[in-house]
Structures are given as structure tokens and as C-alpha cells.
Motif scaffolding. Structure first.
Motif, PDB file in Angstrom:
ATOM      1  N   GLY A   9       1.056  -1.194  -0.119  1.00 25.92           N
ATOM      2  CA  GLY A   9       0.074   0.032   0.050  1.00 25.92           C
ATOM      3  C   GLY A   9       0.784   1.245  -0.040  1.00 25.92           C
ATOM      4  O   GLY A   9       2.283   1.263   0.010  1.00 25.92           O
ATOM      5  N   LEU A  18       2.069  -0.837  -7.534  1.00 28.74           N
ATOM      6  CA  LEU A  18       2.184  -0.972  -6.055  1.00 28.74           C
ATOM      7  C   LEU A  18       1.835  -2.629  -5.935  1.00 28.74           C
ATOM      8  O   LEU A  18       1.288  -3.307  -6.814  1.00 28.74           O
ATOM      9  CB  LEU A  18       1.064  -0.447  -5.148  1.00 28.74           C
ATOM     10  N   LEU A  20       0.831  -5.515  -2.850  1.00 30.22           N
ATOM     11  CA  LEU A  20       0.283  -5.991  -1.763  1.00 30.22           C
ATOM     12  C   LEU A  20       0.684  -7.139  -1.398  1.00 30.22           C
ATOM     13  O   LEU A  20       0.570  -8.220  -2.179  1.00 30.22           O
ATOM     14  CB  LEU A  20      -1.068  -5.740  -1.781  1.00 30.22           C
ATOM     15  N   ARG A  38     -11.508  -4.520  -1.709  1.00 29.25           N
ATOM     16  CA  ARG A  38     -11.244  -3.149  -1.236  1.00 29.25           C
ATOM     17  C   ARG A  38     -12.643  -2.357  -1.096  1.00 29.25           C
ATOM     18  O   ARG A  38     -13.384  -2.895  -1.554  1.00 29.25           O
ATOM     19  CB  ARG A  38     -10.704  -2.557  -2.599  1.00 29.25           C
ATOM     20  N   THR A  90      -8.263   4.210  -5.357  1.00 31.49           N
ATOM     21  CA  THR A  90      -8.025   4.546  -4.243  1.00 31.49           C
ATOM     22  C   THR A  90      -9.049   3.944  -3.279  1.00 31.49           C
ATOM     23  O   THR A  90     -10.434   3.827  -3.552  1.00 31.49           O
ATOM     24  CB  THR A  90      -8.154   5.961  -4.119  1.00 31.49           C
ATOM     25  N   TYR A  93      -7.519  -1.543   1.018  1.00 34.54           N
ATOM     26  CA  TYR A  93      -7.616  -2.904   0.445  1.00 34.54           C
ATOM     27  C   TYR A  93      -7.382  -4.034   1.765  1.00 34.54           C
ATOM     28  O   TYR A  93      -6.563  -3.758   2.581  1.00 34.54           O
ATOM     29  CB  TYR A  93      -6.258  -3.130  -0.404  1.00 34.54           C
ATOM     30  N   VAL A 116      -4.404   2.552  -0.137  1.00 36.28           N
ATOM     31  CA  VAL A 116      -3.761   2.671  -1.157  1.00 36.28           C
ATOM     32  C   VAL A 116      -4.362   3.989  -1.861  1.00 36.28           C
ATOM     33  O   VAL A 116      -5.545   4.128  -1.740  1.00 36.28           O
ATOM     34  CB  VAL A 116      -4.256   1.355  -2.253  1.00 36.28           C
TER      35      VAL A 116
END
Length: 120
Positions: A9, A18, A20, A38, A90, A93, A116
């Protein structure tokens, strides 16, 4: 009690990536599916990506072709590679590990959630 550990994140710009990570350090049930979900402000939680113990994957239509979920051979850890990020990604998560092969996140355990944020 199963405690999922999440990492990753952060804040990035549009087009960046990104990764995770999620791990179940202790299991009290057979994990048949793990996935990332999310929740954006004011919206319901939704599936982002899911993978079964046999490697079958499922993705939200909005992330297909840009996000990739993977697992290790021990079936207790998963990663979500998020490429070409857009502002609509956005959200918070959260990782889930469940005793069922489906992607409905029934039973099992959740991670604490990781933020995120994608800026344009």
C-alpha cells in the motif's frame, strides 16, 4: 484464531505500481481461497482479485489486465501486483483467507486493511 498479516500500500501517482502482500502465519482451517477486497469511501466492499488453492483466478472487470494475484506453493500467502494504477483504485484493501473455493469471502479470516491512494 487466524491472523492475516498485510503489507504494501501507499500513495502513488497515476500510472505507477504497488504490490500488496498477505500471509496467514497460522491456520486452523484448510485455506481453499485467498483474495484481496477493497472499500472506497461511501462504497461497499468489492472483490479485486481472488485465487483458489488450484490456481483459478478471478478479477474485477475494472482491474483485468492491470492487476495480477499470485500465491506461493504453501497456499498461505498471496501477492497482488497492481500496475498502471488509476485514481479509481483509491481504497482500503483487505486480504481474506477462506475455507471455501468461491470468492464470496465467507468465513475464514481478514487482514486489518491497508490504504492505497492514487493521485492524478
Amino acid at each position: 484464531q487466524v491472523q492475516l498479516v498485510e503489507s504494501g500500500g501507499g500513495s502513488v501517482q497515476t500510472g505507477e505500481s504497488l504490490r500488496l502482500s498477505c500471509e496467514a502465519p497460522k491456520t486452523i482451517f484448510t485455506i481453499r481461497g485467498m483474495g484481496w477486497y477493497r472499500q472506497a469511501p461511501g462504497k461497499q466492499r468489492e472483490l479485486v482479485a481472488h485465487i483458489t488453492e488450484t490456481g483459478v483466478t478471478k478479477y474485477a472487470d475494472s482491474v483485468k489486465g492491470r492487476f495480477t494475484i499470485s500465491r506461493d506453493s504453501a497456499k498461505y500467502a498471496v501477492w497482488l501486483e497492481m500496475n498502471s494504477l488509476k485514481p479509481d483504485a483509491t481504497a482500503i484493501y483487505s486480504c481474506h483467507a477462506g475455507p471455501y473455493g468461491g470468492s464470496l469471502s465467507l468465513g475464514g479470516a481478514w487482514g486489518p486493511g491497508t490504504q492505497v491512494s492514487v493521485s492524478s
